[in-house]
Motif scaffolding. Structure first.
Motif, short mmCIF file in Angstrom:
data_model
loop_
_atom_site.label_atom_id
_atom_site.label_comp_id
_atom_site.label_asym_id
_atom_site.label_seq_id
_atom_site.Cartn_x
_atom_site.Cartn_y
_atom_site.Cartn_z
N SER A 186 0.77 -1.19 0.02
CA SER A 186 0.12 0.06 0.24
C SER A 186 0.74 1.36 -0.23
O SER A 186 2.18 1.32 0.62
CB SER A 186 -0.73 -0.34 1.13
N THR A 187 0.51 2.21 -0.77
CA THR A 187 0.86 3.51 -1.07
C THR A 187 0.23 4.74 -0.67
O THR A 187 -0.31 4.60 -0.21
CB THR A 187 1.35 3.96 -2.35
N GLY A 188 0.95 5.87 -0.06
CA GLY A 188 0.33 6.78 0.60
C GLY A 188 0.70 7.67 1.90
O GLY A 188 1.49 6.94 2.84
N ASP A 189 1.74 8.70 2.02
CA ASP A 189 1.91 9.49 3.21
C ASP A 189 1.77 9.15 3.88
O ASP A 189 1.67 9.33 5.78
CB ASP A 189 2.90 10.90 2.25
N GLU A 190 -0.01 9.65 3.86
CA GLU A 190 -1.28 9.63 4.84
C GLU A 190 -1.39 8.79 6.16
O GLU A 190 -2.02 8.40 6.82
CB GLU A 190 -2.48 10.62 4.28
N LEU A 191 -0.54 7.40 5.48
CA LEU A 191 -1.40 6.13 6.22
C LEU A 191 -0.49 5.57 7.58
O LEU A 191 0.91 5.56 7.35
CB LEU A 191 -1.03 4.65 5.35
N VAL A 229 6.23 5.18 1.87
CA VAL A 229 5.39 6.44 1.75
C VAL A 229 5.47 6.61 -0.03
O VAL A 229 6.34 6.17 -0.93
CB VAL A 229 6.60 7.24 2.27
N ASP A 230 5.20 7.93 -0.60
CA ASP A 230 4.64 8.31 -1.40
C ASP A 230 5.75 8.78 -2.10
O ASP A 230 6.99 10.53 -2.14
CB ASP A 230 3.85 9.87 -2.08
N SER A 231 7.36 7.35 -2.57
CA SER A 231 8.53 8.28 -2.85
C SER A 231 8.80 8.11 -3.87
O SER A 231 8.89 5.95 -3.36
CB SER A 231 9.41 7.74 -1.32
N GLY A 253 -3.58 2.39 -3.97
CA GLY A 253 -3.02 3.91 -4.20
C GLY A 253 -2.21 4.30 -5.42
O GLY A 253 -1.41 3.31 -5.95
N GLY A 254 -1.69 5.48 -5.50
CA GLY A 254 -1.35 6.53 -6.40
C GLY A 254 -0.97 5.57 -7.90
O GLY A 254 -0.44 5.52 -8.52
N VAL A 255 -2.67 5.62 -7.72
CA VAL A 255 -2.62 5.16 -9.15
C VAL A 255 -3.33 5.61 -10.46
O VAL A 255 -3.71 5.91 -11.30
CB VAL A 255 -2.82 3.95 -9.87
N TRP A 260 1.12 13.01 -6.24
CA TRP A 260 1.83 12.15 -5.66
C TRP A 260 1.59 10.43 -6.50
O TRP A 260 1.49 9.64 -5.56
CB TRP A 260 1.69 12.52 -4.92
N ASP A 261 1.47 10.29 -7.04
CA ASP A 261 0.42 9.01 -7.61
C ASP A 261 1.61 8.28 -8.43
O ASP A 261 1.51 8.23 -9.52
CB ASP A 261 -0.96 9.22 -8.58
N PHE A 262 2.53 7.86 -8.12
CA PHE A 262 4.28 7.28 -7.99
C PHE A 262 3.70 5.38 -8.20
O PHE A 262 4.47 5.30 -9.61
CB PHE A 262 5.39 7.28 -7.08
MG MG Z 1 -1.69 8.37 -2.68
#
Ligand code: MG
Ligand code: AMP
Length: 403
Positions: A186-191, A229-231, A253-255, A260-262
């Motif tokens: 899973s991806t996301g700085d907020e998680l 994280v979103d990197s 996430g991120g698609v 930031w949809d890495f």
């Molecule tokens: Mg995201």
């Protein structure tokens, strides 16, 4: 907005997925470990079922002609129980055997009367049959299954009843497809991990937990990676590791089209995309492609969407990977009890509960259909399959996928 070259309809997406399934090896496992596994070849019965003619009732066995006209009195000459202890003797005119359920029929007898319809005189060892004997209370050798008959076919999922049938047929071990090892990223700085304190702007990460459940439900093995994280560099490193360790990768996430949809960016630049965005709602941004040769689904971040997309896309892909087998989707036909929002372009997957109390199956929305609203999925029995162009009006009919 102009359509991207990867934007596909739902049937197109499934066609792409089914044309390039995983190739899973097969293995043999003990029957006890068979639950929810998928059989890799046809299984023929090693025995007849029933193995021999036997009684379906506790009662008496005799020649049918000796029970007419009823009532008729017969001499009790033996007792037959289930098991190999006392092979039964023959029954002749005027005789009867006390017999237990599952016990072999004595030679000469062709009818049974259940004990409830008999009056036993223990002293004189006789029984009064109150009704004519019943031939249908004899379970005939091979009437369920004959030796050599294929009862379970390749790609069948082992349910409690089919596991029981494997045992009935004499199998202690079963050939199955090996489980795919499915990495979940899973991806996301907020998680944040559930249970940990939340900083401002953070939310609990839920998709990976739901996806582990879905992977197990589909009969495979999940490996959860620490949320990324979103990197782009961290994501690349995690995908590299997952590609080494897994047969298939699911990201969440991120698609979408955000800055930031890495997952999408990385797959565009360094991966091999087969499709991105599917004409379904919710869940339109999914991506399918290969990362370092390993298939990868980029699932949407919104929790209801990631679940729905697993059912709609990952499910068919996994079934194609196990000979067309695995947990099968069941469709029902429902009438909309209230209007549901549709559009002209997408397959609309509304979460509904189904009232089964009347003559027709009536579908109601489970409430606010936001793609982040997991509760609306928890309450749902099914997803509508409202084809593009369906009005969605109250009173119209559509197919629905049972959840
Ligand atoms: Mg995201
Ligand atoms: P994204 O596709 O990354 O823009 O995410 C879409 C929405 O889903 C955002 O509101 C995210 O916070 C949320 N989201 C993304 N990943 C997860 C996750 N693993 N668990 C819960 N919510 C998520």
């Amino acid at each position: 907005m102009p359509e991207t070259p990867y934007f596909v309809s739902y049937p197109e997406a499934v066609k792409i997925l089914e044309s390039q399934p995983l190739t899973l090896p097969t293995e043999t496992i003990p029957l006890d470990q068979g639950y929810n596994r998928i059989i890799s070849r046809n299984l023929d019965s090693k025995v007849d079922d029933p193995r021999f003619d036997n009684s379906a009732m506790d009662g008496f066995a005799f020649r049918h002609q000796d029970s007419t006209p009823a009532p008729a009195r017969l001499q009790i000459t033996q007792t037959i129980q289930a098991g190999p202890a006392n092979p039964p003797g023959a029954i002749v005119k005027g005789q009867t055997a006390r017999i237990m359920t599952g016990a072999p029929m004595p030679e000469g007898a062709d009818a049974i009367l259940p004990i409830e319809l008999c009056e036993v005189d223990e002293e004189n060892k006789t029984v009064l049959l109150l009704e004519e004997g019943k031939k249908h209370f004899i379970r005939k050798q091979g009437e369920n299954l004959q030796e050599g008959h294929t009862a379970l076919h390749k790609a069948t999922v082992l349910t409690p009843s089919s596991i029981g049938l494997c045992a009935t047929m004499g199998y202690s071990e079963i050939p199955v497809f090996s489980q795919a090892k499915i990495g979940i990223v899973s991806t996301g700085d907020e998680l944040q991990t559930p249970g940990m304190p939340l900083k401002d702007g953070e939310i609990y990460e839920s998709n990976s937990f739901g996806l582990v459940g879905l992977v197990k439900w589909a009969g495979h093995q999940a490996k959860r990676y620490t949320s990324v994280v979103d990197s782009i560099d961290t994501l690349r490193a995690t995908l590299d590791q997952a590609a080494k360790e897994c047969d298939l990768i699911l990201t969440s996430g991120g698609v979408s089209m955000g800055d930031w949809d890495f997952v999408r960016k990385l797959m565009e630049e360094e991966g091999d995309i087969k499709f991105w965005r599917v004409k379904i709602r919710p869940g339109s941004p999914p991506l399918f492609g290969y990362w370092k040769g390993v298939p990868l689904f980029g699932l949407p971040g919104n929790p209801a969407s990631s679940h729905v997309v697993f059912r709609m896309l990952v499910g068919p892909y996994l079934r194609a990977s196990t000979g067309g087998g695995g947990i099968q989707e069941r469709r029902i036909r429902v009438q909309l009890a209230e209007s549901l929002k549709t559009d002209g372009k997408n397959l609309i997957l509304r979460r509904i509960f189904v009232d089964t109390s009347g003559e027709k199956l009536l579908a109601y929305s489970t409430g606010y259909q936001g793609s982040g609203n997991l509760n609306s999925l928890v309450l749902a029995d099914a997803l509508t399959l409202l084809e593009p162009g369906h009005s969605g009006e109250k009173g119209t009919w559509c197919d629905a996928l049972l959840l």
